[in-house]
Scaffold this motif. Structure first.
Motif, PDB file in Angstrom:
ATOM      1  N   ARG A   1       1.315   4.187  -2.819  1.00 31.58           N
ATOM      2  CA  ARG A   1       1.181   5.602  -2.475  1.00 31.58           C
ATOM      3  C   ARG A   1       2.378   6.402  -2.997  1.00 31.58           C
TER       4      ARG A   1
ATOM      5  N   THR B   1       0.832  -1.201   0.000  1.00 31.36           N
ATOM      6  CA  THR B   1       0.000   0.000   0.000  1.00 31.36           C
ATOM      7  C   THR B   1       0.867   1.251   0.000  1.00 31.36           C
ATOM      8  N   GLU B   2       1.934   1.232   0.805  1.00 26.95           N
ATOM      9  CA  GLU B   2       2.857   2.372   0.849  1.00 26.95           C
ATOM     10  C   GLU B   2       3.609   2.518  -0.472  1.00 26.95           C
TER      11      GLU B   2
END
Length: 133
Positions: A86, A82-83
């Motif tokens: 991002r 997820t990071e």
């Protein structure tokens, strides 16, 4: 690596350092990130705890440490992915982790269906971004 990729690689290195420290309670000595086209490789140097290093002195213990880190990666990779999305704006299609018990190095590879071969060299070479913890 162009300037944009370098900035992304630095951010990913910081996130990987934080994730490893949070997951294991032990910060790696350094983190190197290579971001190239569709492949991201994160290398966590000296990432094993003292107890894990002691276990790696036997073949059976080393196998247990490798399996533990594979399982740890599988159960926590979603948050790291997820990071990565991002930071890069791109989804992770595949992810794998490997531990080198003799050196305490952990390698996380995120690819898009390619075969990734990682060679850890004895000297610092290549184009990668690294941070010290």
């Amino acid at each position: 690596m162009n300037e944009s990729e370098t900035v992304m690689a630095q951010k990913i290195a910081q996130v990987a350092l934080a994730f490893q420290t949070e997951r294991t309670g032990h910060a790696p000595a350094s983190v190197n990130v290579v971001l190239n086209e569709d492949t991201l490789v994160i290398t966590l140097h000296d990432a094993l705890t003292p107890a894990e290093k002691a276990l790696t002195l036997s073949a059976e213990g080393a196998a247990k440490v490798q399996e533990f880190h594979r399982q740890l990666f599988q159960t926590s990779a979603e948050a790291l992915q997820t990071e990565i999305k991002r930071i890069t704006g791109r989804d992770v299609r595949e992810a794998v982790a490997e531990v080198e018990p003799a050196t305490g190095t952990v390698v996380h590879a995120f690819t898009t269906g390619n075969v990734v071969q990682v060679f850890l060299l004895t000297t610092n070479s290549g184009s990668a971004v690294g941070i010290e913890s």
